[in-house]
Structures are given as structure tokens and as C-alpha cells.
Design a protein around this motif. Structure first.
Motif, PDB file in Angstrom:
ATOM      1  N   VAL A 257      -3.525   5.267   2.250  1.00  0.00           N
ATOM      2  CA  VAL A 257      -3.750   6.199   3.353  1.00  0.00           C
ATOM      3  C   VAL A 257      -3.207   7.563   2.949  1.00  0.00           C
ATOM      4  CG1 VAL A 257      -3.325   6.680   5.787  1.00  0.00           C
ATOM      5  CG2 VAL A 257      -3.571   4.310   5.010  1.00  0.00           C
ATOM      6  N   PHE A 258      -4.034   8.589   3.078  1.00  0.00           N
ATOM      7  CA  PHE A 258      -3.642   9.948   2.697  1.00  0.00           C
ATOM      8  C   PHE A 258      -4.162  10.907   3.752  1.00  0.00           C
ATOM      9  CE2 PHE A 258      -7.573   8.726   0.617  1.00  0.00           C
ATOM     10  CZ  PHE A 258      -8.432   9.753   0.961  1.00  0.00           C
ATOM     11  N   ASP A 259      -3.830  12.167   3.586  1.00  0.00           N
ATOM     12  CA  ASP A 259      -4.237  13.187   4.565  1.00  0.00           C
ATOM     13  C   ASP A 259      -5.706  13.536   4.364  1.00  0.00           C
ATOM     14  OD1 ASP A 259      -4.422  15.241   6.392  1.00  0.00           O
ATOM     15  OD2 ASP A 259      -3.486  16.719   5.060  1.00  0.00           O
TER      16      ASP A 259
ATOM     17  N   THR B 162       0.842  -1.190   0.000  1.00  0.00           N
ATOM     18  CA  THR B 162       0.000   0.000   0.000  1.00  0.00           C
ATOM     19  C   THR B 162       0.878   1.241   0.000  1.00  0.00           C
ATOM     20  OG1 THR B 162      -1.981   1.018   0.906  1.00  0.00           O
ATOM     21  CG2 THR B 162      -0.308   0.303   2.504  1.00  0.00           C
ATOM     22  N   ILE B 163       0.205   2.388  -0.065  1.00  0.00           N
ATOM     23  CA  ILE B 163       0.865   3.694  -0.063  1.00  0.00           C
ATOM     24  C   ILE B 163       0.357   4.482   1.141  1.00  0.00           C
ATOM     25  CG2 ILE B 163       1.116   5.891  -1.302  1.00  0.00           C
ATOM     26  CD1 ILE B 163       0.622   4.273  -3.916  1.00  0.00           C
ATOM     27  N   ALA B 164       1.273   5.143   1.834  1.00  0.00           N
ATOM     28  CA  ALA B 164       0.916   6.047   2.931  1.00  0.00           C
ATOM     29  C   ALA B 164       1.549   7.394   2.619  1.00  0.00           C
ATOM     30  CB  ALA B 164       1.409   5.502   4.261  1.00  0.00           C
ATOM     31  N   THR B 165       0.734   8.363   2.299  1.00  0.00           N
ATOM     32  CA  THR B 165       1.244   9.646   1.828  1.00  0.00           C
ATOM     33  C   THR B 165       0.611  10.808   2.584  1.00  0.00           C
ATOM     34  OG1 THR B 165       1.317  11.156  -0.087  1.00  0.00           O
ATOM     35  CG2 THR B 165      -0.478   9.554  -0.042  1.00  0.00           C
ATOM     36  N   ALA B 166       1.396  11.835   2.816  1.00  0.00           N
ATOM     37  CA  ALA B 166       0.919  13.023   3.514  1.00  0.00           C
ATOM     38  C   ALA B 166       0.106  13.946   2.615  1.00  0.00           C
ATOM     39  CB  ALA B 166       2.101  13.800   4.101  1.00  0.00           C
ATOM     40  N   THR B 167      -0.036  13.589   1.348  1.00  0.00           N
ATOM     41  CA  THR B 167      -0.753  14.462   0.435  1.00  0.00           C
ATOM     42  C   THR B 167      -2.261  14.253   0.534  1.00  0.00           C
ATOM     43  OG1 THR B 167      -0.640  15.378  -1.813  1.00  0.00           O
ATOM     44  CG2 THR B 167      -0.852  12.988  -1.626  1.00  0.00           C
ATOM     45  N   ILE B 168      -3.018  15.034  -0.218  1.00  0.00           N
ATOM     46  CA  ILE B 168      -4.479  14.999  -0.147  1.00  0.00           C
ATOM     47  C   ILE B 168      -5.052  14.121  -1.260  1.00  0.00           C
ATOM     48  CG2 ILE B 168      -4.568  17.267   0.943  1.00  0.00           C
ATOM     49  CD1 ILE B 168      -5.381  18.447  -1.765  1.00  0.00           C
ATOM     50  N   LYS B 169      -6.353  13.822  -1.154  1.00  0.00           N
ATOM     51  CA  LYS B 169      -6.992  12.878  -2.073  1.00  0.00           C
ATOM     52  C   LYS B 169      -6.915  13.346  -3.515  1.00  0.00           C
ATOM     53  CE  LYS B 169     -11.119  10.072  -2.829  1.00  0.00           C
ATOM     54  NZ  LYS B 169     -11.114  10.232  -4.292  1.00  0.00           N
ATOM     55  N   GLU B 170      -7.043  14.657  -3.747  1.00  0.00           N
ATOM     56  CA  GLU B 170      -6.990  15.163  -5.115  1.00  0.00           C
ATOM     57  C   GLU B 170      -5.676  14.774  -5.796  1.00  0.00           C
ATOM     58  OE1 GLU B 170     -10.051  17.661  -3.051  1.00  0.00           O
ATOM     59  OE2 GLU B 170      -8.118  16.754  -2.522  1.00  0.00           O
ATOM     60  N   ASN B 171      -4.578  14.814  -5.046  1.00  0.00           N
ATOM     61  CA  ASN B 171      -3.294  14.412  -5.615  1.00  0.00           C
ATOM     62  C   ASN B 171      -3.218  12.895  -5.794  1.00  0.00           C
ATOM     63  OD1 ASN B 171      -2.405  17.022  -5.776  1.00  0.00           O
ATOM     64  ND2 ASN B 171      -1.025  16.901  -4.023  1.00  0.00           N
ATOM     65  N   VAL B 172      -3.749  12.139  -4.832  1.00  0.00           N
ATOM     66  CA  VAL B 172      -3.759  10.677  -4.962  1.00  0.00           C
ATOM     67  C   VAL B 172      -4.507  10.280  -6.235  1.00  0.00           C
ATOM     68  CG1 VAL B 172      -4.562   8.519  -3.943  1.00  0.00           C
ATOM     69  CG2 VAL B 172      -3.522  10.270  -2.493  1.00  0.00           C
ATOM     70  N   ASP B 173      -5.659  10.887  -6.483  1.00  0.00           N
ATOM     71  CA  ASP B 173      -6.412  10.596  -7.704  1.00  0.00           C
ATOM     72  C   ASP B 173      -5.591  10.938  -8.944  1.00  0.00           C
ATOM     73  OD1 ASP B 173      -8.532   9.820  -6.117  1.00  0.00           O
ATOM     74  OD2 ASP B 173      -9.621  11.718  -6.319  1.00  0.00           O
TER      75      ASP B 173
ATOM     76  N   GLU C 246      -4.300   8.160 -11.836  1.00  0.00           N
ATOM     77  CA  GLU C 246      -4.604   8.357 -13.251  1.00  0.00           C
ATOM     78  C   GLU C 246      -3.320   8.499 -14.072  1.00  0.00           C
ATOM     79  OE1 GLU C 246      -6.978  11.489 -16.199  1.00  0.00           O
ATOM     80  OE2 GLU C 246      -7.149  11.681 -14.024  1.00  0.00           O
ATOM     81  N   THR C 247      -2.377   9.278 -13.577  1.00  0.00           N
ATOM     82  CA  THR C 247      -1.155   9.567 -14.338  1.00  0.00           C
ATOM     83  C   THR C 247      -0.253   8.342 -14.468  1.00  0.00           C
ATOM     84  OG1 THR C 247      -1.205  11.873 -13.599  1.00  0.00           O
ATOM     85  CG2 THR C 247       0.905  11.022 -14.416  1.00  0.00           C
ATOM     86  N   PHE C 248      -0.116   7.574 -13.382  1.00  0.00           N
ATOM     87  CA  PHE C 248       0.841   6.471 -13.353  1.00  0.00           C
ATOM     88  C   PHE C 248       0.191   5.088 -13.397  1.00  0.00           C
ATOM     89  CE2 PHE C 248       2.914   9.979 -10.909  1.00  0.00           C
ATOM     90  CZ  PHE C 248       3.976  10.211 -11.764  1.00  0.00           C
ATOM     91  N   ALA C 249      -1.132   5.046 -13.548  1.00  0.00           N
ATOM     92  CA  ALA C 249      -1.844   3.763 -13.562  1.00  0.00           C
ATOM     93  C   ALA C 249      -1.450   2.898 -12.368  1.00  0.00           C
ATOM     94  CB  ALA C 249      -1.581   3.006 -14.872  1.00  0.00           C
ATOM     95  N   LEU C 250      -1.512   3.488 -11.178  1.00  0.00           N
ATOM     96  CA  LEU C 250      -1.063   2.804  -9.963  1.00  0.00           C
ATOM     97  C   LEU C 250      -1.939   1.613  -9.603  1.00  0.00           C
ATOM     98  CD1 LEU C 250      -0.124   5.821  -7.650  1.00  0.00           C
ATOM     99  CD2 LEU C 250       1.402   4.400  -9.045  1.00  0.00           C
ATOM    100  N   ASP C 251      -3.160   1.546 -10.179  1.00  0.00           N
ATOM    101  CA  ASP C 251      -4.027   0.420  -9.854  1.00  0.00           C
ATOM    102  C   ASP C 251      -3.506  -0.891 -10.423  1.00  0.00           C
ATOM    103  OD1 ASP C 251      -4.541   1.061 -12.480  1.00  0.00           O
ATOM    104  OD2 ASP C 251      -6.712   1.278 -12.223  1.00  0.00           O
ATOM    105  N   ARG C 252      -2.412  -0.836 -11.178  1.00  0.00           N
ATOM    106  CA  ARG C 252      -1.742  -2.072 -11.598  1.00  0.00           C
ATOM    107  C   ARG C 252      -1.210  -2.831 -10.387  1.00  0.00           C
ATOM    108  NH1 ARG C 252       2.670   0.158 -15.704  1.00  0.00           N
ATOM    109  NH2 ARG C 252       2.354   2.077 -14.467  1.00  0.00           N
TER     110      ARG C 252
END
Length: 230
Positions: A141-143, A112-123, A127-133
Motif C-alpha cells: 500500500v502506497f500513496d 506487507t508494506i504500508a508506506t506514505a511514499t509514491i509508486k515511483e519510489n516503491v518500484d 529493484e534496489t533491495f530485491a524486496l520481492d524475496r
């Protein structure tokens, strides 16, 4: 320890965008608090890895209201994404990461990913990196404002729970001083720092924040992490 799950930080770890976040923050801080100088030490300890509310209250004003925090946070992140899109050649995952994630997926390693950023950036990242692969967005987990940010341990405790692995059987890979502090406070079993530009290695090691070493990219990552357990 037995490694049963891996928690990745994102910014500065999976995606080398620290300079873009720095530019966005510096421009905002200079606009709203032009008399506040930003030193290298301040950037290391109070900028990278921190949640937006902590950054804004530290660098702009401690008296900002929640509504002002929300407005400025969205403004900063929209500007940051604009900077990302202005340099599409830089929209790539860290060297060696794709191959490492493919290998870990084949091994059925919980990730999984744990990032201090917000949901808008996670989305934006999904989309940009096709992380759902490799990642389930529902386990990221995000802020969201529901728990204290790094250097408190909560973000990694939540991430470990999301993948149903005890913290002491997880690996965290982080680039930020505050994130490494959080991982230690969460009693994470393996902690590796990533320092692609050799900026913070000495500080991380001196302060004993990365018990399993420092890497510069993800080439040979899977061999490295399992060698740590030998």
C-alpha cells in the motif's frame, strides 16, 4: 491477541533514509518558501510519515493546485532518489531485517508494506533491495491519492485487507509519529516503534503510541515479537 500478519512501514523503518528525505524536503521548501523555518517539532509531526500533498500544502502553500502538487512531488522524489544513488554505501536494509524477513517467510507469516511514499519510489525500492524475496508488490500500500494519509488509519486498514488479516491481529512496525498515530486509530493489535538513533523514544512512550515497545533495529526481532504475546 494472536499475531497473524505484519505490516512494515518502509522509510526510516526498513531503510534508514530519513536524513535523505529531510534533506530533499528542506532543500525544496527553502527553494519554494524560503521564509518557512523548519523546527525539530515540525519535522517530527508534520514531515515524517506524511503524504507529499500534506507536506507541500503545510510547508509550501495551502493553495497549491493538484497539478502543482503532482509536479513538486515528482520533483522532490526524483531528487531524493538521486541522493540515495549518490551514497550507494547507505543503500542497505536496517540491521537484522534480512534475517528477520527470512525467518518470517519460513514461518509463512503474511507480510506487507504500508508506506506514505509514491509508486515511483516503491518500484525503486523493489529493484534496489530485491524486496520481492519477501513481499508481493501487489499487496503493498502506497500513496496513490485514493485515501487520506497518516495519521488517518486508512493506510493500515488497506494493508490489513491486502493480507486478509483483521487489524487487531496485525503488528505494525513504524518510525514516524504520524504513522504510530495511524496504527492506533486503525486498532492495530500490536504496535512497535523503531528509533535507531534514540531521537524520539521519549515522545513515543510519553504519548503512549507504541503499546509493544521501541526497538533500535531488527536483531532478535522475531523472538521479541513473539515474547510480547507470552
Amino acid at each position: 491477541m494472536k499475531l497473524n500478519g505484519i505490516i512494515f512501514d518502509f522509510n526510516g523503518t526498513m531503510f534508514q533514509d530519513s536524513h535523505l528525505h529531510e534533506q530533499a524536503w528542506i532543500d525544496m521548501i527553502q527553494e519554494y518558501n524560503p521564509g518557512n523555518p523548519l523546527t525539530e517539532e515540525e519535522i517530527l509531526t508534520n514531515l515524517h510519515g506524511r503524504t507529499n500533498d500534506k507536506i507541500l500544502r503545510h510547508f509550501v502553500s495551502p493553495s497549491l493546485t493538484d497539478e502543482e502538487i503532482q509536479k513538486l512531488s515528482l520533483e522532490k522524489e526524483e531528487y531524493y532518489r538521486t541522493l540515495c544513488l549518490a551514497k550507494p554505501e547507505q543503500l542497505v536494509l536496517t540491521d537484522g531485517l534480512i534475517e528477520s524477513l527470512d525467518t518470517l517467510k519460513e514461518m509463512a507469516m503474511p507480510l506487507t508494506i504500508a508506506t506514505a511514499t509514491i509508486k515511483e519510489n516503491v518500484d525503486f525500492y523493489f529493484e534496489t533491495f530485491a524486496l520481492d524475496r519477501w513481499f508481493d508488490p501487489d499487496k503493498v500500500v502506497f500513496d496513490d491519492g485514493s485515501f487520506p494519509g497518516k495519521p488517518e488509519p486508512d493506510i493500515f486498514l488497506h494493508a490489513a485487507k491486502k493480507i486478509a488479516i483483521a487489524p487487531e491481529n496485525c503488528l505494525v512496525i513504524e518510525d514516524a509519529y504520524s504513522g504510530l498515530c495511524a496504527a492506533n486509530r486503525a486498532n492495530i493489535g500490536m504496535i512497535i516503534a523503531i528509533d535507531p538513533f534514540f531521537k524520539n523514544r521519549e515522545t513515543f512512550l510519553k504519548d503512549n503510541l507504541c503499546k509493544n515497545g521501541v526497538i533500535t533495529d531488527f536483531n532478535g526481532f522475531t523472538d521479541y515479537i513473539f515474547a510480547q504475546q507470552a
